[in-house]
Design an enzyme around this catalytic site. Structure first.
Site, PDB file in Angstrom:
ATOM      1  CB  ILE A  79      -9.902  29.511  34.324  1.00 22.78           C
ATOM      2  CG1 ILE A  79      -9.359  29.954  32.966  1.00 22.78           C
ATOM      3  CG2 ILE A  79      -9.797  28.012  34.515  1.00 22.78           C
ATOM      4  CD1 ILE A  79      -7.850  29.813  32.849  1.00 22.78           C
ATOM      5  CB  CYS A  94     -27.532  22.785  34.632  1.00 23.75           C
ATOM      6  SG  CYS A  94     -28.846  22.487  33.436  1.00 23.75           S
ATOM      7  CE  LYS A  99     -25.819  29.899  29.426  1.00 19.88           C
ATOM      8  NZ  LYS A  99     -25.099  28.740  28.958  1.00 19.88           N
TER       9      LYS A  99
END
Ligand SMILES: NC(=O)c1ccc[n+]([C@@H]2O[C@H](COP(=O)([O-])OP(=O)(O)OC[C@H]3O[C@@H](n4cnc5c(N)ncnc54)[C@H](O)[C@@H]3O)[C@@H](O)[C@H]2O)c1
Length: 440
Positions: free
Chosen positions: A256, A266, A327
């Site tokens: 979040i 993905c 990432k």
């Protein structure tokens, strides 16, 4: 057990290495000869923490064998895993060409009864189609070999892949017979000494489980990014809102964080494939379509913040970009936000100085010839800031989290930071940095 893993990418190589670590003999098969040759000589095709040592040790013991010769592998195998790529096709569906080509290779080379397990992420019903495909070729070749099919989706995360694989929080197995469940439970029992972690189901539900897991996580991210954008226009602080809602156990703190959009191999393709599956079955998936739409828009948020501050014409300006991987912890740049931000800034006339601890080479391959001349890649994070008007943080690698503000202010021409992951706190403002964050 003796295992063959077809496809030596992120999933195939990591699972192959982990199976061998548990004492199995594993053949990793790939059609990419350069990749296999490199692996035989200790060169890994990807960056993944701890993978190098694990591969080297297993190879030295003879437990991990890399080959392009599927026959050699299958002759010595009890279970065959298919772990080839299932990239997004032009219409958004999953491209299953690699899956069926691997199935053909199995059918044409298998000489004894075997269990075929689909580990790749595939649309619902693919496992049965793979079985039919193999059985048809076997019948055409007058072979009496029998195969069983199972689904065993992979939940590893790049950057933590070894840890996830060695200590999975669940092992989902989709199968049709008790014998197949038992075989796969035996294989995985050394990874999950607590058997409660097995989740057994039918093949189609197992295939669906993987898509739903990724779609749920992508939905949480897009939801929070939408909330961040609403916070920005109303004056609320999304960081405080995150803490406020995360403390509710039903919501939780994970996934979040507001940011500049999700990427990777993905989430984008799996959300799109699930949308496509729903549509081809006559159902219009409203929520999933908007998860995708919000994410596409979110990848432009940093670009919009830059043009609001510096104007639409960026000619004559240079920007430092920190983080190119989709990432931290990986060199994977598939669908990375950096690709969108950098190409959009260059289209507006900007020059880029970019730094990433691992993903530079992958990024160079992915960005496209028309942009590469406008980018200087540096080996050091601060060198990227030399002469730049602002720093843009896209990927929150640990080494980028607490920069030396004095050095930054000496290297940048203006003290401006666009923080795409909301990791820099207000202390930047004390040093007279203009700090632009997501949702602020
Ligand atoms: N990357 C992840 O984090 C991740 C996590 C979970 C699940 N998955 C799923 O796992 C699957 C594999 O993903 P990946 O990221 O490892 O893919 P990848 O693109 O990194 O690797 C796929 C490999 O398969 C090889 N290949 C293709 N056809 C072949 C054939 N017929 N025989 C032998 N090798 C063949 C390719 O050369 C390549 O090396 C996908 O379905 C993906 O959605 C990926």
């Amino acid at each position: 057990m003796n295992i063959t893993v077809i496809g030596t990418g992120y999933v195939g190589l990591v699972t192959g290495a982990c199976f061998s670590k548990m004492g199995n003999k594993v053949y990793c098969v790939d059609i990419d000869e350069a990749k296999i040759e490199g692996l035989k000589n200790g060169i890994l095709p990807i960056f993944e923490p701890h993978l190098g040592t694990m591969v080297k040790n297993a190879q030295e013991k003879g437990d991990l064998i890399f080959t392009t010769q599927i026959r050699e592998a299958l002759d010595d195998t009890d279970i065959v895993f298919i772990a080839v790529g299932t990239p997004m096709a032009e219409d958004g569906s999953a491209n299953l060409d690699y899956i069926f080509s691997a199935a053909t290779d199995i059918a044409e080379n298998i000489t004894h009864d075997s269990l075929v397990v689909v580990k790749s992420t595939v649309p619902i019903g693919t496992g049965f189609k793979v079985k039919e495909h193999i059985e048809k070729i076997l019948a055409d070749n007058n072979s009496d070999v029998k195969i069983e099919i199972a689904s065993n989706p992979e939940f590893l995360k790049e950057g933590r892949a070894i840890e996830d694989c060695m200590h999975p929080d669940r092992v989902v197995i989709g199968a049709e017979t008790p014998e197949v469940f038992e075989t796969l439970k035996d294989l995985y029992s050394s990874f999950v000494l607590n058997h409660d972690r097995f989740i057994l189901m039918d093949v189609k539900s197992s295939e669906m489980t993987k898509y739903v897991a990724n779609a749920m996580l992508a939905t949480k991210i897009s939801f929070m990014n939408e909330i961040a954008n609403i916070c920005e226009v109303t004056g609320a602080d999304v960081q405080k809102v995150r803490l406020g809602i995360g403390s509710d156990k039903r919501i939780g703190y994970d996934f979040i964080y507001a940011g500049c959009g999700y990427g990777g191999s993905c989430f984008p393709k799996d959300v799109q494939a699930l949308i496509n599956t729903a549509q081809t079955n006559g159902y219009e998936p409203e929520i999933l379509s908007h998860v995708e739409k919000v994410n596409k828009r979110q990848k432009m948020v940093l670009v919009n913040k830059v043009t609001s501050r510096f104007g639409d014409d960026l000619n004559g300006l240079t920007f430092a970009v920190w983080g190119l991987a989709f990432k931290p912890g990986t060199d994977d740049v598939r669908e990375a936000t950096s690709l969108v931000v950098i190409s959009e800034l260059i289209k507006r006339g900007a020059k880029i100085r970019a730094y990433d601890p691992q993903a530079t080479e992958e990024f160079k391959r992915a960005i496209g010839d028309e942009f590469i001349e406008s980018i200087v890649f540096t080996d050091n994070r601060y060198d990227a800031c030399d002469g730049a008007s602002a720093l843009i943080l896209i990927t929150e690698w640990k080494e980028l989290r607490n920069p030396d503000l004095k050095i930054l202010s000496e290297r940048l021409t203006e003290n401006v930071i666009f923080d795409g992951r909301n990791i820099y706190d207000k202390k930047m403002r004390k040093f007279d940095f203009e700090l632009y964050q997501i949702g602020c």
